[in-house]
Motif scaffolding. Structure first.
Motif, PDB file in Angstrom:
ATOM      1  N   VAL A 122       0.820  -1.212   0.000  1.00  0.00           N
ATOM      2  CA  VAL A 122       0.000   0.000   0.000  1.00  0.00           C
ATOM      3  C   VAL A 122       0.851   1.258   0.000  1.00  0.00           C
ATOM      4  CG1 VAL A 122      -0.202   0.319   2.504  1.00  0.00           C
ATOM      5  CG2 VAL A 122      -2.100   0.977   1.018  1.00  0.00           C
ATOM      6  N   SER A 123       2.147   1.132   0.327  1.00  0.00           N
ATOM      7  CA  SER A 123       3.029   2.290   0.285  1.00  0.00           C
ATOM      8  C   SER A 123       3.256   2.791  -1.135  1.00  0.00           C
ATOM      9  CB  SER A 123       4.375   1.950   0.933  1.00  0.00           C
ATOM     10  OG  SER A 123       5.005   0.886   0.238  1.00  0.00           O
ATOM     11  N   MET A 124       2.814   2.029  -2.136  1.00  0.00           N
ATOM     12  CA  MET A 124       2.871   2.543  -3.506  1.00  0.00           C
ATOM     13  C   MET A 124       2.076   3.837  -3.627  1.00  0.00           C
ATOM     14  SD  MET A 124       2.703  -0.787  -6.021  1.00  0.00           S
ATOM     15  CE  MET A 124       1.308  -1.555  -5.184  1.00  0.00           C
ATOM     16  N   LEU A 125       0.980   3.955  -2.869  1.00  0.00           N
ATOM     17  CA  LEU A 125       0.206   5.198  -2.882  1.00  0.00           C
ATOM     18  C   LEU A 125       1.029   6.348  -2.330  1.00  0.00           C
ATOM     19  CD1 LEU A 125      -3.252   3.864  -1.624  1.00  0.00           C
ATOM     20  CD2 LEU A 125      -2.552   4.377  -3.969  1.00  0.00           C
ATOM     21  N   TYR A 126       1.799   6.074  -1.285  1.00  0.00           N
ATOM     22  CA  TYR A 126       2.658   7.126  -0.718  1.00  0.00           C
ATOM     23  C   TYR A 126       3.685   7.584  -1.742  1.00  0.00           C
ATOM     24  CZ  TYR A 126       6.547   9.144   1.857  1.00  0.00           C
ATOM     25  OH  TYR A 126       7.566   9.962   2.271  1.00  0.00           O
ATOM     26  N   PHE A 127       4.330   6.639  -2.423  1.00  0.00           N
ATOM     27  CA  PHE A 127       5.330   7.010  -3.425  1.00  0.00           C
ATOM     28  C   PHE A 127       4.683   7.729  -4.605  1.00  0.00           C
ATOM     29  CE2 PHE A 127       7.710   3.413  -1.440  1.00  0.00           C
ATOM     30  CZ  PHE A 127       8.807   4.142  -1.040  1.00  0.00           C
ATOM     31  N   ALA A 128       3.467   7.325  -4.954  1.00  0.00           N
ATOM     32  CA  ALA A 128       2.773   8.002  -6.063  1.00  0.00           C
ATOM     33  C   ALA A 128       2.457   9.447  -5.708  1.00  0.00           C
ATOM     34  CB  ALA A 128       1.495   7.240  -6.417  1.00  0.00           C
ATOM     35  N   VAL A 129       1.953   9.676  -4.481  1.00  0.00           N
ATOM     36  CA  VAL A 129       1.647  11.041  -4.041  1.00  0.00           C
ATOM     37  C   VAL A 129       2.926  11.859  -3.920  1.00  0.00           C
ATOM     38  CG1 VAL A 129       0.689  12.408  -2.161  1.00  0.00           C
ATOM     39  CG2 VAL A 129      -0.472  10.332  -2.893  1.00  0.00           C
ATOM     40  N   SER A 130       4.005  11.250  -3.430  1.00  0.00           N
ATOM     41  CA  SER A 130       5.277  11.965  -3.321  1.00  0.00           C
ATOM     42  C   SER A 130       5.789  12.372  -4.694  1.00  0.00           C
ATOM     43  CB  SER A 130       6.312  11.086  -2.605  1.00  0.00           C
ATOM     44  OG  SER A 130       5.892  10.760  -1.303  1.00  0.00           O
ATOM     45  N   TRP A 184       4.746   2.475  -8.308  1.00  0.00           N
ATOM     46  CA  TRP A 184       5.100   1.046  -8.250  1.00  0.00           C
ATOM     47  C   TRP A 184       6.594   0.854  -8.437  1.00  0.00           C
ATOM     48  CZ3 TRP A 184       7.274  -2.350 -11.841  1.00  0.00           C
ATOM     49  CH2 TRP A 184       7.242  -3.692 -11.482  1.00  0.00           C
ATOM     50  N   LEU A 185       7.208   1.588  -9.362  1.00  0.00           N
ATOM     51  CA  LEU A 185       8.645   1.458  -9.587  1.00  0.00           C
ATOM     52  C   LEU A 185       9.441   1.908  -8.364  1.00  0.00           C
ATOM     53  CD1 LEU A 185       8.923   2.724 -13.273  1.00  0.00           C
ATOM     54  CD2 LEU A 185       9.181   0.376 -12.457  1.00  0.00           C
ATOM     55  N   ARG A 186       9.018   2.999  -7.733  1.00  0.00           N
ATOM     56  CA  ARG A 186       9.735   3.471  -6.554  1.00  0.00           C
ATOM     57  C   ARG A 186       9.564   2.504  -5.391  1.00  0.00           C
ATOM     58  NH1 ARG A 186       8.966   9.826  -5.502  1.00  0.00           N
ATOM     59  NH2 ARG A 186      10.442   9.227  -3.869  1.00  0.00           N
ATOM     60  N   VAL A 212      14.269  -0.838  -0.776  1.00  0.00           N
ATOM     61  CA  VAL A 212      14.494  -1.954   0.153  1.00  0.00           C
ATOM     62  C   VAL A 212      15.308  -1.422   1.331  1.00  0.00           C
ATOM     63  CG1 VAL A 212      14.366  -3.783  -1.571  1.00  0.00           C
ATOM     64  CG2 VAL A 212      16.546  -2.657  -1.148  1.00  0.00           C
ATOM     65  N   TYR A 213      15.171  -2.067   2.456  1.00  0.00           N
ATOM     66  CA  TYR A 213      15.923  -1.658   3.638  1.00  0.00           C
ATOM     67  C   TYR A 213      16.293  -2.875   4.459  1.00  0.00           C
ATOM     68  CZ  TYR A 213      11.736  -2.460   6.492  1.00  0.00           C
ATOM     69  OH  TYR A 213      10.662  -3.033   7.127  1.00  0.00           O
ATOM     70  N   GLN A 214      17.259  -2.680   5.338  1.00  0.00           N
ATOM     71  CA  GLN A 214      17.737  -3.760   6.193  1.00  0.00           C
ATOM     72  C   GLN A 214      18.058  -3.202   7.571  1.00  0.00           C
ATOM     73  OE1 GLN A 214      21.188  -5.783   4.705  1.00  0.00           O
ATOM     74  NE2 GLN A 214      21.062  -7.448   6.182  1.00  0.00           N
ATOM     75  N   VAL A 215      17.573  -3.890   8.600  1.00  0.00           N
ATOM     76  CA  VAL A 215      17.805  -3.475   9.980  1.00  0.00           C
ATOM     77  C   VAL A 215      18.988  -4.262  10.517  1.00  0.00           C
ATOM     78  CG1 VAL A 215      16.806  -3.221  12.275  1.00  0.00           C
ATOM     79  CG2 VAL A 215      15.348  -2.989  10.257  1.00  0.00           C
ATOM     80  N   ASN A 216      20.102  -3.550  10.737  1.00  0.00           N
ATOM     81  CA  ASN A 216      21.304  -4.167  11.288  1.00  0.00           C
ATOM     82  C   ASN A 216      21.414  -3.845  12.770  1.00  0.00           C
ATOM     83  OD1 ASN A 216      22.110  -5.081   8.666  1.00  0.00           O
ATOM     84  ND2 ASN A 216      22.841  -3.005   8.213  1.00  0.00           N
ATOM     85  N   PRO A 217      22.265  -4.551  13.506  1.00  0.00           N
ATOM     86  CA  PRO A 217      22.382  -4.277  14.947  1.00  0.00           C
ATOM     87  C   PRO A 217      22.746  -2.840  15.277  1.00  0.00           C
ATOM     88  CG  PRO A 217      23.418  -6.357  14.396  1.00  0.00           C
ATOM     89  CD  PRO A 217      23.049  -5.724  13.095  1.00  0.00           C
ATOM     90  N   GLY A 218      23.568  -2.164  14.442  1.00  0.00           N
ATOM     91  CA  GLY A 218      23.981  -0.812  14.765  1.00  0.00           C
ATOM     92  C   GLY A 218      23.619   0.228  13.740  1.00  0.00           C
ATOM     93  N   SER A 219      22.765  -0.089  12.768  1.00  0.00           N
ATOM     94  CA  SER A 219      22.434   0.878  11.736  1.00  0.00           C
ATOM     95  C   SER A 219      21.224   0.400  10.945  1.00  0.00           C
ATOM     96  CB  SER A 219      23.614   1.101  10.786  1.00  0.00           C
ATOM     97  OG  SER A 219      23.894  -0.098  10.083  1.00  0.00           O
ATOM     98  N   ILE A 220      20.675   1.325  10.154  1.00  0.00           N
ATOM     99  CA  ILE A 220      19.591   1.019   9.219  1.00  0.00           C
ATOM    100  C   ILE A 220      20.119   1.315   7.812  1.00  0.00           C
ATOM    101  CG2 ILE A 220      17.218   1.481   8.543  1.00  0.00           C
ATOM    102  CD1 ILE A 220      17.437   0.311  11.297  1.00  0.00           C
ATOM    103  N   TYR A 221      20.057   0.313   6.947  1.00  0.00           N
ATOM    104  CA  TYR A 221      20.532   0.460   5.567  1.00  0.00           C
ATOM    105  C   TYR A 221      19.323   0.558   4.640  1.00  0.00           C
ATOM    106  CZ  TYR A 221      22.229  -1.009   0.975  1.00  0.00           C
ATOM    107  OH  TYR A 221      22.487  -1.090  -0.369  1.00  0.00           O
ATOM    108  N   SER A 228      17.433   2.830  -2.518  1.00  0.00           N
ATOM    109  CA  SER A 228      16.275   3.328  -3.241  1.00  0.00           C
ATOM    110  C   SER A 228      16.728   3.968  -4.541  1.00  0.00           C
ATOM    111  CB  SER A 228      15.503   4.354  -2.388  1.00  0.00           C
ATOM    112  OG  SER A 228      16.336   5.459  -2.078  1.00  0.00           O
ATOM    113  N   GLY A 229      15.723   4.359  -5.351  1.00  0.00           N
ATOM    114  CA  GLY A 229      16.021   5.040  -6.611  1.00  0.00           C
ATOM    115  C   GLY A 229      15.691   4.188  -7.813  1.00  0.00           C
ATOM    116  N   ILE A 230      15.086   4.816  -8.833  1.00  0.00           N
ATOM    117  CA  ILE A 230      14.734   4.100 -10.066  1.00  0.00           C
ATOM    118  C   ILE A 230      15.892   4.157 -11.056  1.00  0.00           C
ATOM    119  CG2 ILE A 230      13.111   4.002 -11.989  1.00  0.00           C
ATOM    120  CD1 ILE A 230      11.026   5.288 -10.183  1.00  0.00           C
ATOM    121  N   TRP A 231      16.295   5.356 -11.429  1.00  0.00           N
ATOM    122  CA  TRP A 231      17.382   5.513 -12.387  1.00  0.00           C
ATOM    123  C   TRP A 231      18.722   5.677 -11.671  1.00  0.00           C
ATOM    124  CZ3 TRP A 231      15.187   4.078 -16.598  1.00  0.00           C
ATOM    125  CH2 TRP A 231      13.867   4.449 -16.880  1.00  0.00           C
ATOM    126  N   VAL A 232      18.714   6.467 -10.596  1.00  0.00           N
ATOM    127  CA  VAL A 232      19.928   6.679  -9.808  1.00  0.00           C
ATOM    128  C   VAL A 232      19.769   5.947  -8.481  1.00  0.00           C
ATOM    129  CG1 VAL A 232      21.443   8.373  -8.719  1.00  0.00           C
ATOM    130  CG2 VAL A 232      20.314   8.924 -10.889  1.00  0.00           C
TER     131      VAL A 232
END
Length: 484
Positions: free
Chosen positions: A7-15, A61-63, A68-77, A80-84
């Motif tokens: 459902v976050s596709m709606l958020y990316f579409a509005v953004s 949808w493309l955005r 993608v993200y990953q939760v690590n013990p000491g950071s959040i990775y 993102s980006g379609i072309w860049v």
């Protein structure tokens, strides 16, 4: 790697749609094209709108697919980006605040939108739209360096006695519904809404004078001889209802909670928002007292906080308490902040009153002269009120201005009808300076100005026309900073 809820596709579409608004120069070209084509085919506009919706949804949808993200013990990775392609890491040391929002569509899917603000400028923050509550708690635990629920920092479950002690260390304060209603009545929203409605009615009167005259001819029959008073009361009631609705939508169930060195603010009716502020990020405290609040002994408390995210870049303050009794402010500051309220203030000398009273009075005279000469009577005579009002306001400000330096804290109060008090910590001051004009030099006066970091622009506070030795003392105090 983790993905956001679909459902976050709606958020990316509005953004994407908001970002595309910067290309406003294309709108006139599209308008000319639609106008020429729509006269030939009535289906052209419908097809163009449908194509635009498909493009926006496709970009959303493309955005979403590339985020993608990953939760690590000491950071959040986050990648993102379609072309860049962009890769970002957020560590607990760079985190300034972690805010969560439950929007209307989040309630349907039992999700939460998490906003991460980090030091480093406008593009350093990120938004994780539509994640589960468990994921939100896990990310908060990593970024705010908190153990998971039910476990300590080593991952062990604490005893019952330790658990009770941890609960006792958490302080909480809320705003009852009756106080929110009072806050809505005293806030500027009520007056602004009343003026807008009154202006709208006057505009309708000018646009359709015949219908309006017929209506105003019937109002005395319906409401009696006091129909003007009743109409104004009805307009005030409608304005109050609108103002109350706005207040409830934004501050319903406002709750401030202290958890160790963090402040958690929860509020909202349609959108439930949770804001986390670290006490060390508070640059200063701003206490605001508007005219009606002063009559009832109430204040509003705000915190100047460093903001580095995309959405919060322009906002300098966060409301800690929309409405509070003035006599409860010392206890509130001592319990929820590192600042304290002082009862002692230094006031301006008599040689400063000319700068606050005489100069504004003469400026008011210069303004009122053309009004009196050129505006028809009797309205032109109202221009004489301008210098009188300038004199009264200048005298009120002269009597109210005060400052006090105590150890590592400085308090400055100023204002006329609406009064403000700024409490600054010495180590939070970004820069300070003193200035002295020719007139000030003759009377031994100077002006002092200091600024605290608060996003793109620093929040500045100044002391005008104070004794020169006091301005020098303030400068020396700001320069003798201690390491935090």
């Amino acid at each position: 790697m983790n993905r956001l809820h679909p459902v976050s596709m709606l958020y990316f579409a509005v953004s994407s749609l908001k970002e595309s608004l910067s290309y406003t120069w294309v709108i006139p070209l599209l308008f000319v094209l639609f106008k020429s084509k729509s006269s030939q085919s009535p289906w052209f506009i419908a097809a163009a709108v449908l194509l635009l919706l498909l493009v926006i949804l496709s970009v959303g949808w493309l955005r979403w697919k590339s985020f993608v993200y990953q939760v690590n013990p000491g950071s959040i990775y986050v990648k993102s980006g379609i072309w860049v392609k962009k890769e970002r890491w957020i560590t607990p040391e760079r985190v300034q605040s972690v805010d969560s929002t439950v929007r209307v569509y989040d309630r349907l899917f039992h999700t939460i939108t998490l906003t991460l603000e980090a030091a480093g400028g406008e593009k350093s923050g990120m938004v994780l739209s539509c994640i589960s509550q468990e994921e939100e708690e896990r990310i908060r635990g990593v970024l705010l360096q908190k153990p998971s629920p039910g476990a300590d920092a080593a991952g062990q479950v604490p005893s019952e006695e330790a658990r009770i002690t941890a609960v006792d260390l958490s302080e909480q304060i809320g705003i009852p519904l009756r106080d929110l209603m009072l806050h809505s009545t005293l806030s500027p929203k009520f007056g602004i809404t009343f003026v807008l409605l009154f202006s709208g009615l006057m505009k309708i009167w000018d646009g359709s004078r015949r219908d309006a005259e017929a209506l105003f001819a019937k109002l005395p029959l319906w409401l009696g001889p006091y129909w003007i008073l009743y109409s104004l009361l009805l307009l005030a009631a409608v304005s109050w209802i609108i103002s109350l609705s706005i207040t409830l939508v934004g501050d319903y169930r406002f709750t401030l909670r202290r958890e160790e060195d963090e402040l958690c603010i929860e509020r909202g009716l349609l959108e439930k928002k949770k804001t986390t502020i670290r006490q060390k990020r508070i640059q200063s405290i701003l206490i605001v007292q508007r005219p009606l609040q002063r009559l009832l002994g109430l204040v509003s408390i705000q915190a100047v906080v460093i903001r580095g995210g995309e959405k919060e870049e322009s906002r300098k303050t966060s409301v800690l308490m929309p409405i509070l009794k003035a006599k409860e402010v010392p206890v509130f500051l001592r319990m929820y902040t590192e600042y304290r309220l002082t009862d002692s203030y230094r006031h301006l000398d008599k040689k400063s009153w000319r700068h606050y009273v005489v100069l504004p009075f003469f400026v008011g005279l210069l303004v009122c002269v053309p009004i009196v000469l050129w505006v028809p009577r009797p309205y032109g005579g109202l221009g004489l009120l301008i210098p009188i009002l300038a004199f009264i306001l200048g005298w009120m400000e002269f009597k109210h201005v005060g400052w006090w330096i105590e150890e590592d804290q400085m308090s400055i109060r100023y204002g006329t009808l609406s009064r403000r008090m700024v409490i600054m910590h010495r180590n939070r001051i970004q820069w300070s300076r003193t200035t002295q004009t020719v007139l000030q030099r003759r009377r031994g006066l100077a002006s002092f100005k200091a600024a605290m970091a608060s996003g793109k622009d620093a929040m500045k506070v100044s002391l005008r026309h104070v004794p020169a030795n006091e301005a020098s003392k303030a400068m020396v105090w700001t320069q003798s900073k201690k390491p935090t």
